[in-house]
Motif scaffolding. Structure first.
Motif, PDB file in Angstrom:
ATOM      1  N   ILE A 171       0.623   3.500  -5.982  1.00  0.00           N
ATOM      2  CA  ILE A 171       0.758   3.727  -4.539  1.00  0.00           C
ATOM      3  C   ILE A 171       1.720   4.879  -4.259  1.00  0.00           C
ATOM      4  O   ILE A 171       2.547   5.235  -5.085  1.00  0.00           O
ATOM      5  CB  ILE A 171       1.254   2.454  -3.815  1.00  0.00           C
ATOM      6  CG1 ILE A 171       2.655   2.063  -4.323  1.00  0.00           C
ATOM      7  CG2 ILE A 171       0.269   1.317  -3.979  1.00  0.00           C
ATOM      8  CD1 ILE A 171       3.319   0.983  -3.491  1.00  0.00           C
ATOM      9  N   GLN A 220       0.799  -1.223   0.000  1.00  0.00           N
ATOM     10  CA  GLN A 220       0.000   0.000   0.000  1.00  0.00           C
ATOM     11  C   GLN A 220       0.835   1.278   0.000  1.00  0.00           C
ATOM     12  O   GLN A 220       0.341   2.335  -0.378  1.00  0.00           O
ATOM     13  CB  GLN A 220      -0.931  -0.010   1.219  1.00  0.00           C
ATOM     14  CG  GLN A 220      -1.904  -1.173   1.197  1.00  0.00           C
ATOM     15  CD  GLN A 220      -2.549  -1.434   2.543  1.00  0.00           C
ATOM     16  OE1 GLN A 220      -2.212  -0.802   3.542  1.00  0.00           O
ATOM     17  NE2 GLN A 220      -3.468  -2.388   2.599  1.00  0.00           N
ATOM     18  N   GLN A 221       2.079   1.186   0.464  1.00  0.00           N
ATOM     19  CA  GLN A 221       3.004   2.319   0.443  1.00  0.00           C
ATOM     20  C   GLN A 221       4.415   1.772   0.263  1.00  0.00           C
ATOM     21  O   GLN A 221       4.677   0.609   0.583  1.00  0.00           O
ATOM     22  CB  GLN A 221       2.964   3.116   1.757  1.00  0.00           C
ATOM     23  CG  GLN A 221       1.750   3.965   1.985  1.00  0.00           C
ATOM     24  CD  GLN A 221       1.901   4.845   3.219  1.00  0.00           C
ATOM     25  OE1 GLN A 221       2.957   4.905   3.839  1.00  0.00           O
ATOM     26  NE2 GLN A 221       0.846   5.547   3.589  1.00  0.00           N
TER      27      GLN A 221
END
Length: 394
Positions: free
Chosen positions: A73, A47-48
């Motif tokens: 992302i 997600q990051q």
């Protein structure tokens, strides 16, 4: 309320000498793929991402990550000198602990040039101007490369205070080589003796030989951090968690002490160690294995004391008693450390994470530390920043 970050996957590639490596983007991508495979997830689960490097253009992180996937992302590029990799890990850990994301990637890579480190921006003040001025005043020797002056000067300070000898530093280098023989990912796998270290060409008369310094290196390493909830949902290993972590920067004592040991981060390391101990309730005597920043043997020696592995002034005895290796109090740098494994600046902190994760999983093979349950990581950058991370087997 915060929650612990799980180290779900780690990956790295064998470090190489400058000129013998792939380009930085390929090295970073290879390390990421290894970490994803180790975790058992795909890039679409991330997600990051935080990408660390020192020598590279802006958005080099995107260049490396786009080789693995383009999912839109957030990708944050990180540069914190030699502590860059651990700074990326620090940011990833914060994102997990504070619920910003459930699965985060930290990657570090470096494509270095041969020779001593130096500034690439000569038309403006460097971040090291104040450090250089203090070093000039304390040890002189302006003809010696700057990093050697910093850390050699710190070792010289310890020698003058406590009677440390060149042989003490040589024993550290010999120990690193014995550990590296067991590590297939180390750049140098040949065992060398204390006598060979002392017989190497002298870089600073009476202070340092060539074998007491780590080599410029290219490479990449990565880690996947996730929440306990994410690990449970996706069936990931939750055997290793980050229990506590601290990042510190310089305080006035760096310059006001007029001591080379302080100039290279002794107080930063001590403060970070104290913060981690306070948060976790775990002290130096509880630690089974440590990866610390041995860019020079001199820094490893003074860091024993900064991290509380032994009392101040007792590093000589700590080394002589074999308390820094297998069978002693705490195994330091089972990977071979920067001295043998290599030091690609942006990747180093995540390579330390790779080693300690395998130690706590019990998967470090020939270099496995018996019954390793608690591990400490120390990663230092002049300029300055120090990151100390405490890991536990769950």
């Amino acid at each position: 309320m915060t929650k612990h970050a799980i180290v779900a996957g780690v990956g790295m590639i064998k470090f190489t000498k400058p000129g013998a490596s792939d380009t930085y983007d390929k090295m970073g991508a290879a390390a990421i793929r290894n970490a994803l495979t180790d975790a058992g997830i795909t890039y679409s689960d991330v997600q990051q991402a935080y990408a660390g490097y020192v020598y590279g253009d802006s958005t080099s992180g995107q260049k490396a990550l786009y080789n693995v996937g383009m999912t839109g992302i957030p990708i944050v590029n990180v540069n914190n000198n030699c502590s860059t990799g651990s700074t990326a890990l620090y940011l990833a850990r914060q994102a997990i602990e504070h619920g910003v994301a459930e699965c985060v990637l930290a990657v570090g890579f470096e494509q270095m040039r041969a020779g001593a480190l130096g500034s690439h921006w000569l038309d403006r003040p460097t971040p090291f101007d104040d450090f250089d001025t203090e070093t000039d005043a304390l040890v002189g020797n302006a003809q010696i490369p700057v990093a050697l002056r910093y850390f050699g000067g710190a070792g010289k300070s310890h020698m003058e205070k406590f009677g440390t000898t060149l042989s003490d530093f040589a024993r550290i280098r010999a120990k690193a080589s014995r550990h590296a023989v067991r590590n297939p990912l180390a750049l140098f796998n040949k065992e060398i003796s204390e006598e060979e270290v002392l017989a190497a060409p002298m870089l600073w008369d009476g202070v340092m030989t060539r074998l007491m310094a780590c080599p410029p290196t290219c490479g990449g390493a990565a880690a996947i951090l996730c929440s306990e909830k994410f690990a449970l949902k996706h069936g990931l290993s939750a055997k290793v968690k980050i229990t506590a972590q601290s990042m510190t920067t310089d305080t006035p004592s760096t310059f006001e002490a007029h001591d080379m040991m302080q100039l290279v981060g002794y107080d930063m390391a001590k403060s970070a160690r104290d913060a981690v101990s306070e948060t976790s309730g775990i002290g130096p005597d509880d630690i089974d294995v440590i990866e610390l920043h041995d860019c020079f043997t001199h820094n490893e020696l003074i860091t024993y004391e900064a991290l509380g592995l032994c009392p101040e002034g007792n590093a000589q005895q700590f080394i002589a008693d074999g308390n820094n290796t297998y069978g002693g109090n705490i195994v330091t740098n089972p990977s071979g450390g920067l001295l043998s494994k290599g030091h690609p600046l942006g990747a180093t902190g995540l390579a330390q994470c790779y080693e300690l994760t395998h130690q706590l999983r019990g998967t470090a093979e020939a270099r496995q530390v018996d019954d390793a349950r608690i591990a400490l990581q120390h990663n230092l950058g002049i300029g300055g920043a120090c990151v100390v991370t405490l890991y536990q087997a769950t």
